[in-house]
Scaffold this active site. Structure first.
Site, PDB file in Angstrom:
ATOM      1  N   GLY A   8      -1.356   9.465   3.462  1.00 54.92           N
ATOM      2  CA  GLY A   8      -2.165   8.288   4.463  1.00 54.92           C
ATOM      3  C   GLY A   8      -3.195   7.763   3.575  1.00 54.92           C
ATOM      4  O   GLY A   8      -4.189   7.374   4.038  1.00 54.92           O
ATOM      5  N   GLY A  11      -5.137   4.146   4.371  1.00 55.83           N
ATOM      6  CA  GLY A  11      -6.093   4.116   5.487  1.00 55.83           C
ATOM      7  C   GLY A  11      -7.308   3.894   5.025  1.00 55.83           C
ATOM      8  O   GLY A  11      -7.579   3.797   3.843  1.00 55.83           O
ATOM      9  N   GLN A  12      -8.459   3.823   5.858  1.00 54.27           N
ATOM     10  CA  GLN A  12      -9.776   3.613   5.955  1.00 54.27           C
ATOM     11  C   GLN A  12     -10.308   4.699   4.954  1.00 54.27           C
ATOM     12  O   GLN A  12     -10.901   4.263   4.077  1.00 54.27           O
ATOM     13  CB  GLN A  12     -10.470   3.794   7.407  1.00 54.27           C
ATOM     14  N   ASP A  34       1.814   6.801   1.255  1.00 56.14           N
ATOM     15  CA  ASP A  34       1.793   6.226   2.666  1.00 56.14           C
ATOM     16  C   ASP A  34       2.883   5.748   3.217  1.00 56.14           C
ATOM     17  O   ASP A  34       3.924   5.664   2.383  1.00 56.14           O
ATOM     18  CB  ASP A  34       0.674   5.151   2.858  1.00 56.14           C
ATOM     19  N   ILE A  35       3.124   5.450   4.548  1.00 58.33           N
ATOM     20  CA  ILE A  35       4.365   4.543   5.080  1.00 58.33           C
ATOM     21  C   ILE A  35       4.182   3.207   4.921  1.00 58.33           C
ATOM     22  O   ILE A  35       5.109   2.476   5.021  1.00 58.33           O
ATOM     23  CB  ILE A  35       4.882   5.132   6.437  1.00 58.33           C
ATOM     24  N   ARG A  36       2.780   2.780   4.479  1.00 58.66           N
ATOM     25  CA  ARG A  36       2.376   1.470   4.287  1.00 58.66           C
ATOM     26  C   ARG A  36       2.727   0.960   3.008  1.00 58.66           C
ATOM     27  O   ARG A  36       2.712   2.001   2.073  1.00 58.66           O
ATOM     28  CB  ARG A  36       1.114   0.881   4.675  1.00 58.66           C
ATOM     29  N   ASP A  51       6.541   9.799   4.229  1.00 56.72           N
ATOM     30  CA  ASP A  51       6.411   9.757   5.726  1.00 56.72           C
ATOM     31  C   ASP A  51       6.167  11.181   6.095  1.00 56.72           C
ATOM     32  O   ASP A  51       7.062  12.188   5.596  1.00 56.72           O
ATOM     33  CB  ASP A  51       7.743   9.405   6.475  1.00 56.72           C
ATOM     34  N   TYR A 141      -6.058  13.299  20.912  1.00 61.12           N
ATOM     35  CA  TYR A 141      -6.339  13.422  19.681  1.00 61.12           C
ATOM     36  C   TYR A 141      -7.364  14.589  19.433  1.00 61.12           C
ATOM     37  O   TYR A 141      -7.018  15.552  18.444  1.00 61.12           O
ATOM     38  CB  TYR A 141      -7.422  12.154  19.458  1.00 61.12           C
ATOM     39  N   LYS A 145      -6.601  17.947  17.036  1.00 57.25           N
ATOM     40  CA  LYS A 145      -7.465  18.525  15.936  1.00 57.25           C
ATOM     41  C   LYS A 145      -7.694  19.770  16.324  1.00 57.25           C
ATOM     42  O   LYS A 145      -7.842  20.718  15.204  1.00 57.25           O
ATOM     43  CB  LYS A 145      -8.638  17.524  16.031  1.00 57.25           C
TER      44      LYS A 145
END
Ligand code: NAD
Length: 316
Positions: A8, A11-12, A34-36, A51, A141, A145
């Protein structure tokens, strides 16, 4: 030199954490995934399309680079998770279990996995929420967690997998856009202030939430991962805290720099999520076990963002 894998990474949090890990350990030793497609911050240094729901692919990447440390960040965040509860459960749980199982089978030395203040629901003490208190989250969410924290403790206690975790508050950074969380307003607000626009806030003016500037979040993460194993006494996830503020207070901090800035309040479904979370967090265990200390106050963060964000916007 240990090889580090970040999932990931686009991401941010991942964009900034990967950059800092590369500064410390050398770009060639930190594999972003990442997948992006990789963004500008991630650049051309090692990158793998990965992934996290595909365990065989995680194994392949770990073998290819001889990875010994994993920062597993890929997840669906709070607001997006409420819109797609099945994907949230699948991604947040299968992704974590795949990483934990691969770590156990391949002798990965250390894993970082982020939890969140979203583990706390209305039963938790609202002010200075303690490390150990009823969690009972009301969001999917938060459920992922809480379950994830228990899996981390289980893999540590049963199999000796050295997995470490932080319950991040809302993370605020200017270098990349947030990924669909309930605290995203505290990033968007700076963009609107600099554009000279009125900011329409999706929370009420007095909704206090625990927050943290991204520089502090990156520091907390690396401090925790560098701490000696015997100092890590909490094997579910550590409370960490920095600042806590309401939309009205962050607007006030911006108005000290941009007096004409205006904010209006139009709460939506995210208000219910925010109302179920703590106002502030007690992080004394993190402070005493591995020396956690934050650096940025609300005003110091605002000054830093308003100074640097215009250059980031210019480039886009
Ligand atoms: P983000 O949404 O910005 O980034 C998540 C990244 O995961 C994205 O780049 C996305 O493309 C990637 N991803 C999605 N599905 C994937 C898959 N199947 N395989 C691999 N990658 C996939 O999130 P973030 O803000 O960077 O958060 C990172 C972690 O920190 C998450 O675990 C989140 O729960 C946790 N956290 C974040 C905050 C916050 O305020 N941002 C607060 C508490 C906890």
């Amino acid at each position: 030199m240990s090889k580090i894998l970040v999932t990931g990474a686009c991401g941010q949090l991942g964009s900034e954490l990967t950059a800092e890990l590369r500064n410390i350990y050398g770009a060639e030793n930190v594999i972003a995934s990442d997948i992006r497609e990789p963004n500008e911050q991630i650049g051309d240094s090692p990158f793998e399309h990965l992934d996290v729901m595909n365990k065989a692919r995680i194994e392949e990447v770990i073998e290819k680079y001889d990875v010994t440390i994993i920062y597993h960040l890929a997840a669906l965040l709070s607001a997006n998770a409420e819109q797609n509860i099945n994907l949230a459960w699948k991604l947040n749980m299968d992704g974590l279990l795949n990483v934990l199982n691969v770590a156990k089978e391949k002798n990965v030395e250390r894993i970082f996995w982020p939890s969140s203040i979203a583990v706390f629901g209305p039963d938790a003490q609202k002010e200075k929420t303690p490390q150990n208190t009823p969690t009972n989250p009301t969001t999917v969410y938060g459920i992922t967690k809480v379950a994830g924290e228990q899996w981390c403790a289980y893999f540590y206690n049963k199999f000796g997998v050295d997995v470490r975790s932080i319950r991040y508050p809302g993370l605020i950074g200017y270098k990349s856009l947030p990924g669909g969380g309930t605290t995203d307003y505290a990033v968007d607000i700076y963009h609107k202030a600099l554009a000279g626009e009125t900011f329409s806030c999706f929370l009420t003016k007095d909704t206090a939430l625990p927050m943290m500037y991204m520089n502090d979040a990156v520091k907390a993460t690396i401090d925790l991962m560098q701490a000696p194993e015997e100092n890590i006494k909490v094997r579910t996830s550590y409370n960490v805290s920095a600042i806590s503020f309401t939309p009205e207070e962050i607007a006030g901090s911006i108005q000290k720099q941009i007096p004409e800035f205006e904010i209006e309040y139009t709460p939506d479904y995210r208000q219910e999520i925010a109302s179920s979370w703590p106002d502030s967090i007690d992080d004394s265990s993190a402070r005493s076990d591995w020396g956690w200390k934050h650096t940025y106050s609300l005003d110091k963060m605002t000054e830093d963002i308003l100074e640097h964000l215009p250059k980031v916007i210019e480039k886009v």
